[in-house]
Design a protein around this motif. Structure first.
Motif, PDB file in Angstrom:
ATOM      1  N   HIS A  82       0.819  -1.213   0.000  1.00  0.00           N
ATOM      2  CA  HIS A  82       0.000   0.000   0.000  1.00  0.00           C
ATOM      3  C   HIS A  82       0.854   1.264   0.000  1.00  0.00           C
ATOM      4  CE1 HIS A  82      -3.890   1.845   0.452  1.00  0.00           C
ATOM      5  NE2 HIS A  82      -3.435   2.610   1.430  1.00  0.00           N
ATOM      6  N   GLN A  83       0.274   2.327  -0.573  1.00  0.00           N
ATOM      7  CA  GLN A  83       0.892   3.647  -0.535  1.00  0.00           C
ATOM      8  C   GLN A  83      -0.187   4.665  -0.212  1.00  0.00           C
ATOM      9  OE1 GLN A  83       3.588   4.749  -3.687  1.00  0.00           O
ATOM     10  NE2 GLN A  83       2.868   6.853  -3.649  1.00  0.00           N
ATOM     11  N   CYS A  84       0.068   5.533   0.738  1.00  0.00           N
ATOM     12  CA  CYS A  84      -0.902   6.551   1.131  1.00  0.00           C
ATOM     13  C   CYS A  84      -1.016   7.586   0.011  1.00  0.00           C
ATOM     14  CB  CYS A  84      -0.474   7.223   2.431  1.00  0.00           C
ATOM     15  SG  CYS A  84      -1.603   8.545   2.930  1.00  0.00           S
ATOM     16  N   PRO A  85      -2.230   7.823  -0.468  1.00  0.00           N
ATOM     17  CA  PRO A  85      -2.401   8.814  -1.531  1.00  0.00           C
ATOM     18  C   PRO A  85      -2.209  10.250  -1.047  1.00  0.00           C
ATOM     19  CG  PRO A  85      -4.525   7.934  -0.848  1.00  0.00           C
ATOM     20  CD  PRO A  85      -3.475   7.168  -0.105  1.00  0.00           C
ATOM     21  N   ALA A  86      -2.246  10.466   0.261  1.00  0.00           N
ATOM     22  CA  ALA A  86      -2.128  11.827   0.795  1.00  0.00           C
ATOM     23  C   ALA A  86      -0.682  12.214   1.101  1.00  0.00           C
ATOM     24  CB  ALA A  86      -2.988  11.976   2.041  1.00  0.00           C
ATOM     25  N   CYS A  87       0.034  11.391   1.894  1.00  0.00           N
ATOM     26  CA  CYS A  87       1.378  11.795   2.335  1.00  0.00           C
ATOM     27  C   CYS A  87       2.508  11.023   1.661  1.00  0.00           C
ATOM     28  CB  CYS A  87       1.496  11.680   3.859  1.00  0.00           C
ATOM     29  SG  CYS A  87       1.574   9.986   4.471  1.00  0.00           S
ATOM     30  N   GLY A  88       2.194   9.945   0.941  1.00  0.00           N
ATOM     31  CA  GLY A  88       3.218   9.203   0.219  1.00  0.00           C
ATOM     32  C   GLY A  88       3.920   8.114   1.008  1.00  0.00           C
ATOM     33  N   LEU A  89       3.494   7.855   2.250  1.00  0.00           N
ATOM     34  CA  LEU A  89       4.078   6.738   2.993  1.00  0.00           C
ATOM     35  C   LEU A  89       3.768   5.451   2.233  1.00  0.00           C
ATOM     36  CD1 LEU A  89       5.549   5.972   5.679  1.00  0.00           C
ATOM     37  CD2 LEU A  89       3.276   5.436   6.585  1.00  0.00           C
ATOM     38  N   MET A  90       4.783   4.631   2.024  1.00  0.00           N
ATOM     39  CA  MET A  90       4.564   3.421   1.233  1.00  0.00           C
ATOM     40  C   MET A  90       5.192   2.198   1.883  1.00  0.00           C
ATOM     41  SD  MET A  90       7.108   4.388  -1.934  1.00  0.00           S
ATOM     42  CE  MET A  90       6.921   2.875  -2.822  1.00  0.00           C
ATOM     43  N   GLU A  91       4.617   1.053   1.549  1.00  0.00           N
ATOM     44  CA  GLU A  91       5.106  -0.227   2.072  1.00  0.00           C
ATOM     45  C   GLU A  91       6.029  -0.884   1.057  1.00  0.00           C
ATOM     46  OE1 GLU A  91       1.501  -2.018   4.713  1.00  0.00           O
ATOM     47  OE2 GLU A  91       1.267  -2.195   2.541  1.00  0.00           O
ATOM     48  N   ASP A  92       6.929  -1.681   1.592  1.00  0.00           N
ATOM     49  CA  ASP A  92       7.787  -2.516   0.778  1.00  0.00           C
ATOM     50  C   ASP A  92       8.117  -3.748   1.608  1.00  0.00           C
ATOM     51  OD1 ASP A  92       9.274  -3.400  -1.367  1.00  0.00           O
ATOM     52  OD2 ASP A  92      10.687  -1.745  -1.335  1.00  0.00           O
ATOM     53  N   VAL A  93       8.619  -4.777   0.969  1.00  0.00           N
ATOM     54  CA  VAL A  93       9.013  -5.998   1.667  1.00  0.00           C
ATOM     55  C   VAL A  93      10.486  -6.255   1.390  1.00  0.00           C
ATOM     56  CG1 VAL A  93       8.619  -8.485   1.888  1.00  0.00           C
ATOM     57  CG2 VAL A  93       6.695  -6.962   1.483  1.00  0.00           C
ATOM     58  N   LEU A  94      11.249  -6.422   2.459  1.00  0.00           N
ATOM     59  CA  LEU A  94      12.664  -6.731   2.313  1.00  0.00           C
ATOM     60  C   LEU A  94      12.847  -8.165   1.848  1.00  0.00           C
ATOM     61  CD1 LEU A  94      14.050  -5.051   5.569  1.00  0.00           C
ATOM     62  CD2 LEU A  94      13.888  -4.087   3.261  1.00  0.00           C
ATOM     63  N   TYR A 144       8.263   3.578   4.260  1.00  0.00           N
ATOM     64  CA  TYR A 144       9.090   4.778   4.119  1.00  0.00           C
ATOM     65  C   TYR A 144       8.357   5.738   3.186  1.00  0.00           C
ATOM     66  CZ  TYR A 144      10.502   2.242  -0.095  1.00  0.00           C
ATOM     67  OH  TYR A 144      10.492   1.535  -1.269  1.00  0.00           O
ATOM     68  N   TRP A 145       8.849   6.976   3.110  1.00  0.00           N
ATOM     69  CA  TRP A 145       8.199   7.964   2.263  1.00  0.00           C
ATOM     70  C   TRP A 145       8.731   7.886   0.851  1.00  0.00           C
ATOM     71  CZ3 TRP A 145       8.427   8.539   7.417  1.00  0.00           C
ATOM     72  CH2 TRP A 145       7.240   8.895   8.044  1.00  0.00           C
ATOM     73  N   ARG A 146       7.841   8.007  -0.089  1.00  0.00           N
ATOM     74  CA  ARG A 146       8.117   7.878  -1.513  1.00  0.00           C
ATOM     75  C   ARG A 146       9.279   8.784  -1.941  1.00  0.00           C
ATOM     76  NH1 ARG A 146       2.853   9.048  -3.733  1.00  0.00           N
ATOM     77  NH2 ARG A 146       3.141  11.148  -2.984  1.00  0.00           N
ATOM     78  N   GLN A 147       9.393   9.988  -1.397  1.00  0.00           N
ATOM     79  CA  GLN A 147      10.396  10.958  -1.818  1.00  0.00           C
ATOM     80  C   GLN A 147      11.791  10.683  -1.247  1.00  0.00           C
ATOM     81  OE1 GLN A 147       7.647  11.465  -0.072  1.00  0.00           O
ATOM     82  NE2 GLN A 147       6.480  13.230  -0.749  1.00  0.00           N
ATOM     83  N   THR A 148      11.913   9.764  -0.341  1.00  0.00           N
ATOM     84  CA  THR A 148      13.182   9.514   0.342  1.00  0.00           C
ATOM     85  C   THR A 148      14.222   8.955  -0.629  1.00  0.00           C
ATOM     86  OG1 THR A 148      11.936   8.988   2.322  1.00  0.00           O
ATOM     87  CG2 THR A 148      14.244   8.337   2.316  1.00  0.00           C
TER      88      THR A 148
END
Length: 93
Positions: free
Chosen positions: A37-49, A57-61
């Motif tokens: 999932h990725q938040c459409p408002a703030c850009g926080l997104m999930e990933d799997v190691l 983490y945030w998309r812009q990082t």
């Protein structure tokens, strides 16, 4: 007619699966029961190691670092962002 022993074996397997799912969740793993999932408002997104651990983490990082924030299931196929509170639909995988 079904064999009662078969049903008992099936129930035992279902219980085992539920226990394993709970252990994976406690360990921070991703169950793959929905899309990442990725938040459409703030850009926080999930990933799997590589090892299966769920991170956010945030998309812009430039260099992603786990924020330790996790989306919360708040209804059928609905997630709340732990950062901004935005509610959005979880895509079922």
């Amino acid at each position: 007619m079904s064999d009662p022993n078969d049903m008992n074996e099936l129930k035992a397997l279902v219980m085992q699966l539920a226990t394993i799912r709970a252990q994976v969740e406690v360990a921070g793993g991703f169950l793959h029961d929905r899309e990442l999932h990725q938040c459409p408002a703030c850009g926080l997104m999930e990933d799997v190691l590589f090892g299966g651990k769920l991170v956010t983490y945030w998309r812009q990082t430039a260099e992603p670092v786990d924020s330790d924030l996790r989306f919360k299931e708040v209804g059928a196929d609905q997630l709340a962002c732990p950062c901004c509170g935005c509610l959005s639909i979880a895509e079922v995988g």
